[in-house]
Design a protein around this motif. Structure first.
Motif, PDB file in Angstrom:
ATOM      1  N   ASN A  61       0.748  -1.126  -0.117  1.00 14.84           N
ATOM      2  CA  ASN A  61       0.601   0.075  -0.244  1.00 14.84           C
ATOM      3  C   ASN A  61       0.674   1.410  -0.167  1.00 14.84           C
ATOM      4  O   ASN A  61       0.162   2.167  -0.734  1.00 14.84           O
ATOM      5  CB  ASN A  61      -1.124   0.287   1.416  1.00 14.84           C
ATOM      6  N   ALA A  62       2.216   1.370   0.371  1.00 15.89           N
ATOM      7  CA  ALA A  62       2.999   2.734   0.609  1.00 15.89           C
ATOM      8  C   ALA A  62       3.305   3.002  -0.430  1.00 15.89           C
ATOM      9  O   ALA A  62       3.766   3.918  -0.605  1.00 15.89           O
ATOM     10  CB  ALA A  62       3.662   2.433   1.555  1.00 15.89           C
ATOM     11  N   GLY A  63       3.687   1.846  -0.957  1.00 14.24           N
ATOM     12  CA  GLY A  63       4.261   1.841  -2.633  1.00 14.24           C
ATOM     13  C   GLY A  63       3.288   2.347  -3.474  1.00 14.24           C
ATOM     14  O   GLY A  63       3.612   3.572  -4.653  1.00 14.24           O
ATOM     15  N   MET A  95      -2.265   9.067   2.897  1.00 18.41           N
ATOM     16  CA  MET A  95      -2.019   8.084   3.083  1.00 18.41           C
ATOM     17  C   MET A  95      -0.641   7.221   3.474  1.00 18.41           C
ATOM     18  O   MET A  95      -1.266   6.591   3.989  1.00 18.41           O
ATOM     19  CB  MET A  95      -2.469   7.532   1.531  1.00 18.41           C
ATOM     20  N   LEU A  96       0.247   7.898   2.401  1.00 16.72           N
ATOM     21  CA  LEU A  96       1.695   7.500   2.543  1.00 16.72           C
ATOM     22  C   LEU A  96       1.860   7.175   4.552  1.00 16.72           C
ATOM     23  O   LEU A  96       2.383   6.830   4.651  1.00 16.72           O
ATOM     24  CB  LEU A  96       2.731   7.790   1.798  1.00 16.72           C
ATOM     25  N   VAL A  97       1.915   8.440   4.964  1.00 18.20           N
ATOM     26  CA  VAL A  97       2.231   9.049   6.256  1.00 18.20           C
ATOM     27  C   VAL A  97       1.038   7.941   7.173  1.00 18.20           C
ATOM     28  O   VAL A  97       1.804   7.421   8.400  1.00 18.20           O
ATOM     29  CB  VAL A  97       1.788   9.991   6.625  1.00 18.20           C
ATOM     30  N   LYS A  98      -0.180   8.122   6.993  1.00 14.03           N
ATOM     31  CA  LYS A  98      -1.035   6.887   7.322  1.00 14.03           C
ATOM     32  C   LYS A  98      -0.684   5.423   7.427  1.00 14.03           C
ATOM     33  O   LYS A  98      -0.842   4.873   8.211  1.00 14.03           O
ATOM     34  CB  LYS A  98      -2.302   7.244   7.040  1.00 14.03           C
ATOM     35  N   ILE A  99       0.260   5.291   6.094  1.00 15.50           N
ATOM     36  CA  ILE A  99       0.558   3.648   6.471  1.00 15.50           C
ATOM     37  C   ILE A  99       1.603   3.233   6.990  1.00 15.50           C
ATOM     38  O   ILE A  99       1.760   2.201   7.822  1.00 15.50           O
ATOM     39  CB  ILE A  99       0.853   3.138   5.012  1.00 15.50           C
ATOM     40  N   ILE A 100       2.478   4.292   7.264  1.00 14.03           N
ATOM     41  CA  ILE A 100       4.146   4.210   7.905  1.00 14.03           C
ATOM     42  C   ILE A 100       3.226   4.793   9.419  1.00 14.03           C
ATOM     43  O   ILE A 100       4.218   3.610  10.461  1.00 14.03           O
ATOM     44  CB  ILE A 100       5.163   5.770   6.963  1.00 14.03           C
ATOM     45  N   ILE A 101       2.396   5.431  10.218  1.00 17.39           N
ATOM     46  CA  ILE A 101       2.495   5.059  10.947  1.00 17.39           C
ATOM     47  C   ILE A 101       1.353   4.162  11.588  1.00 17.39           C
ATOM     48  O   ILE A 101       1.845   2.949  13.026  1.00 17.39           O
ATOM     49  CB  ILE A 101       1.238   6.570  12.063  1.00 17.39           C
TER      50      ILE A 101
END
Length: 110
Positions: A61-63, A95-101
């Protein structure tokens, strides 16, 4: 089991952006990319809802979000128009920040 509403909303936004690009400009590339990335985001949101501890899914998802953030960010820097490139850059970045958190909060098994 918690439903990933943010992930599903992001998937709808990405798909709607691709459809809008096709309707307004006749861009088949926007349609294909929007539907493909929207589908990938929706599948990721569904699988994350089923198993939120899947680190590999989070990386996928991050990718997807990261790729959209970079591509749309470059388009935004070239045009300085918020719609649609700026909006998609912002949404993909968030969305990337949400996934990383979410990845940092998950308990890891060794």
């Amino acid at each position: 089991m918690a439903v990933d509403w943010i992930g599903f909303s992001y998937a709808v936004l990405v798909s709607a952006g691709g459809i809008t690009g096709y309707v307004k400009a006749g861009s088949v590339t926007s349609l294909a990319a929007g539907l493909l990335f929207g589908l990938l985001a929706a599948v990721g949101a569904y699988l994350a809802s089923q198993n939120p501890t899947n680190v590999w899914l989070s990386l996928g998802n991050a990718g997807t979000s990261g790729a959209l953030a970079v591509v749309m960010g470059l388009r935004f820097l070239n045009s300085w128009k918020f719609m649609p490139a700026g909006l998609m850059t912002l949404a993909s970045g968030l969305m990337l920040v949400k996934i990383i958190i979410g990845m940092r909060k998950k308990p890891r098994k060794s």
